[in-house]
Design an enzyme around this catalytic site. Structure first.
Site, PDB file in Angstrom:
ATOM      1  N   LYS A  39       0.903  -1.159   0.000  1.00  0.00           N
ATOM      2  CA  LYS A  39       0.000   0.000   0.000  1.00  0.00           C
ATOM      3  C   LYS A  39       0.936   1.202   0.000  1.00  0.00           C
ATOM      4  O   LYS A  39       1.202   1.821   1.046  1.00  0.00           O
ATOM      5  CB  LYS A  39      -0.884  -0.022   1.255  1.00  0.00           C
ATOM      6  CG  LYS A  39      -1.706   1.238   1.482  1.00  0.00           C
ATOM      7  CD  LYS A  39      -3.033   1.222   0.778  1.00  0.00           C
ATOM      8  CE  LYS A  39      -3.760   2.545   0.943  1.00  0.00           C
ATOM      9  NZ  LYS A  39      -5.138   2.522   0.436  1.00  0.00           N
ATOM     10  N   VAL A 124      -5.278   4.076  -3.756  1.00  0.00           N
ATOM     11  CA  VAL A 124      -5.782   4.894  -2.653  1.00  0.00           C
ATOM     12  C   VAL A 124      -7.093   5.559  -3.081  1.00  0.00           C
ATOM     13  O   VAL A 124      -7.190   6.060  -4.201  1.00  0.00           O
ATOM     14  CB  VAL A 124      -4.717   5.923  -2.205  1.00  0.00           C
ATOM     15  CG1 VAL A 124      -4.401   6.928  -3.265  1.00  0.00           C
ATOM     16  CG2 VAL A 124      -5.090   6.607  -0.909  1.00  0.00           C
ATOM     17  N   GLY A 125      -8.113   5.476  -2.227  1.00  0.00           N
ATOM     18  CA  GLY A 125      -9.398   6.094  -2.545  1.00  0.00           C
ATOM     19  C   GLY A 125     -10.036   5.466  -3.774  1.00  0.00           C
ATOM     20  O   GLY A 125      -9.918   4.268  -4.019  1.00  0.00           O
TER      21      GLY A 125
HETATM   22  N1  LIG Z   1     -16.777  -7.963   2.493  1.00  0.00           N
HETATM   23  C1  LIG Z   1     -16.525  -7.353   3.657  1.00  0.00           C
HETATM   24  N2  LIG Z   1     -16.717  -8.023   4.820  1.00  0.00           N
HETATM   25  C2  LIG Z   1     -16.485  -7.438   6.022  1.00  0.00           C
HETATM   26  N3  LIG Z   1     -16.037  -6.171   6.175  1.00  0.00           N
HETATM   27  C3  LIG Z   1     -15.820  -5.471   5.045  1.00  0.00           C
HETATM   28  C4  LIG Z   1     -16.039  -6.008   3.743  1.00  0.00           C
HETATM   29  N4  LIG Z   1     -15.730  -5.047   2.839  1.00  0.00           N
HETATM   30  C5  LIG Z   1     -15.324  -3.978   3.528  1.00  0.00           C
HETATM   31  N5  LIG Z   1     -15.386  -4.219   4.861  1.00  0.00           N
HETATM   32  C6  LIG Z   1     -15.036  -3.290   5.950  1.00  0.00           C
HETATM   33  O1  LIG Z   1     -15.424  -1.974   5.549  1.00  0.00           O
HETATM   34  C7  LIG Z   1     -14.454  -1.019   5.951  1.00  0.00           C
HETATM   35  C8  LIG Z   1     -13.910  -0.304   4.709  1.00  0.00           C
HETATM   36  O2  LIG Z   1     -13.273  -1.291   3.892  1.00  0.00           O
HETATM   37  P1  LIG Z   1     -11.772  -1.123   3.389  1.00  0.00           P
HETATM   38  O3  LIG Z   1     -10.910  -0.577   4.460  1.00  0.00           O
HETATM   39  O4  LIG Z   1     -11.381  -2.412   2.782  1.00  0.00           O
HETATM   40  O5  LIG Z   1     -12.010   0.000   2.279  1.00  0.00           O
HETATM   41  P2  LIG Z   1     -10.969   0.635   1.248  1.00  0.00           P
HETATM   42  O6  LIG Z   1     -11.648   0.709  -0.052  1.00  0.00           O
HETATM   43  O7  LIG Z   1      -9.689  -0.104   1.321  1.00  0.00           O
HETATM   44  O8  LIG Z   1     -10.773   2.120   1.835  1.00  0.00           O
HETATM   45  P3  LIG Z   1      -9.586   3.192   1.532  1.00  0.00           P
HETATM   46  O9  LIG Z   1     -10.090   4.014   0.406  1.00  0.00           O
HETATM   47  O10 LIG Z   1      -9.477   3.942   2.826  1.00  0.00           O
HETATM   48  O11 LIG Z   1      -8.331   2.420   1.212  1.00  0.00           O
HETATM   49  C9  LIG Z   1     -13.384  -1.786   6.722  1.00  0.00           C
HETATM   50  O12 LIG Z   1     -13.690  -1.766   8.098  1.00  0.00           O
HETATM   51  C10 LIG Z   1     -13.525  -3.208   6.175  1.00  0.00           C
HETATM   52  O13 LIG Z   1     -13.052  -4.200   7.039  1.00  0.00           O
HETATM   53  C1  LIG Z   2      -9.044   8.567   4.100  1.00  0.00           C
HETATM   54  C2  LIG Z   2      -9.592   7.572   3.109  1.00  0.00           C
HETATM   55  N1  LIG Z   2      -9.897   6.348   3.786  1.00  0.00           N
HETATM   56  C3  LIG Z   2      -8.598   7.304   1.983  1.00  0.00           C
HETATM   57  N2  LIG Z   2      -7.335   6.903   2.549  1.00  0.00           N
HETATM   58  C4  LIG Z   2      -8.422   8.503   1.077  1.00  0.00           C
HETATM   59  C5  LIG Z   2      -9.649   8.787   0.272  1.00  0.00           C
HETATM   60  C6  LIG Z   2      -9.480   9.949  -0.664  1.00  0.00           C
HETATM   61  C7  LIG Z   2     -10.711  10.249  -1.459  1.00  0.00           C
HETATM   62  C8  LIG Z   2     -10.606  11.516  -2.224  1.00  0.00           C
HETATM   63  C9  LIG Z   2     -11.730  11.696  -3.210  1.00  0.00           C
HETATM   64  O1  LIG Z   2     -11.811  10.966  -4.196  1.00  0.00           O
HETATM   65  O2  LIG Z   2     -12.585  12.559  -2.960  1.00  0.00           O
HETATM   66 MG   LIG Z   3      -7.812   0.579   1.833  1.00  0.00          MG
END
Ligand SMILES: Nc1ncnc2c1ncn2[C@@H]1O[C@H](COP(=O)(O)OP(=O)(O)OP(=O)(O)O)[C@@H](O)[C@H]1O
Ligand SMILES: C[C@H](N)[C@H](N)CCCCCC(=O)O
Ligand SMILES: [Mg+2]
Length: 223
Positions: A39, A124-125
């Site tokens: 990451k 990211v995002g």
């Molecule tokens: N299929 C799933 N089962 C259980 N929990 C989930 C599932 N999908 C997402 N979550 C939960 O939802 C929350 C957000 O998911 P995650 O952190 O994977 O998002 P992300 O897309 O990686 O976010 P970011 O943009 O911050 O990187 C977390 O607490 C994660 O554990």
């Molecule tokens: C803090 C959050 N969980 C991610 N790490 C960053 C998300 C950025 C989103 C910005 C946007 O598309 O508006």
């Molecule tokens: Mg994430």
């Protein structure tokens, strides 16, 4: 389509990229396939000394790789970490720091070149969230020239978000391996219905992951 490096892109933020990336990492390891998961750029990451670090993407991905959470492993997984839970360019500005796309791309290319295992890179995002003042995640992905795995949620609106991201990848010539639909909490439509709807329009394999579900074997086999 087999790929040694996969970039996990999001149809949005906080929709399951890390969940799917960690699940995929665990599945590959269970299949006896060596994997390295990164990451590189992360916002919303507290210092390692803060107990909340355990909830960060970096900590979750190190855990999925069976790695200890310590200075060296954190730095090797996520060299660009910012505290504020904002777009990375905004989070960096709050720390009087700036990030250059060429540094990020150069670092990632170096990892691709020196990694013999399957390499998974979480973005990211959302796909077009800004990563620097001038560049978005799509610019980062295009510069790496690796295929994408798109992660979407199943909330109301997720179908359009997923298909918009798919179309953007297609228009920009980024190969899309598959879409993983991670079930959103409280989604009003069944996961299978949302996944089937995305599949009808997307033209790539689509996998639904229920809450808490492990990575489907068939998804791991595409990577
Ligand atoms: N299929 C799933 N089962 C259980 N929990 C989930 C599932 N999908 C997402 N979550 C939960 O939802 C929350 C957000 O998911 P995650 O952190 O994977 O998002 P992300 O897309 O990686 O976010 P970011 O943009 O911050 O990187 C977390 O607490 C994660 O554990
Ligand atoms: C803090 C959050 N969980 C991610 N790490 C960053 C998300 C950025 C989103 C910005 C946007 O598309 O508006
Ligand atoms: Mg994430």
């Amino acid at each position: 389509m087999a790929a040694r490096t996969v970039f996990v892109a999001g149809a949005g933020t906080e929709i399951g990229k890390t969940y799917v990336t960690a699940a995929l990492t665990r599945r590959l390891r269970a299949q006896g396939r060596p994997v390295r998961t990164l990451k590189p750029l992360a916002s919303g990451v507290p210092p390692l000394s803060d107990p909340a670090f355990a909830e960060s993407d970096t900590a979750r991905l190190l855990d999925a790789q069976g790695l200890a959470i310590e200075d060296e492993t954190v730095e090797a997984c996520s060299p660009w970490r910012f505290s504020a839970p904002l777009a990375p360019d905004q989070a960096a500005a709050l720390e009087d720091r700036a990030l250059d796309l060429s540094d990020l791309v150069g670092w990632c290319r170096g990892q691709v070149a020196r990694t013999e295992e399957t390499l998974i890179i979480e973005g990211v995002g959302g796909l077009m969230s800004p990563v620097t003042d001038r560049a978005t995640g799509l610019d980062w992905l295009k510069a790496l020239d690796v295929p994408a795995l798109l992660v979407s949620g199943s909330y109301l609106g997720a179908i359009s978000h997923a298909l918009t991201a798919c179309e953007t990848l297609r228009l920009h010539g980024v190969p899309l391996l598959a879409i993983a639909v991670s079930e959103s909490e409280g989604a009003p439509a069944p996961l299978a219905t949302v996944a089937a709807s995305i599949a009808r329009h997307a033209g790539v394999p689509v996998f639904g992951l229920r809450r808490g579900q492990a990575c489907p074997e068939a998804l791991a086999e595409l990577v």
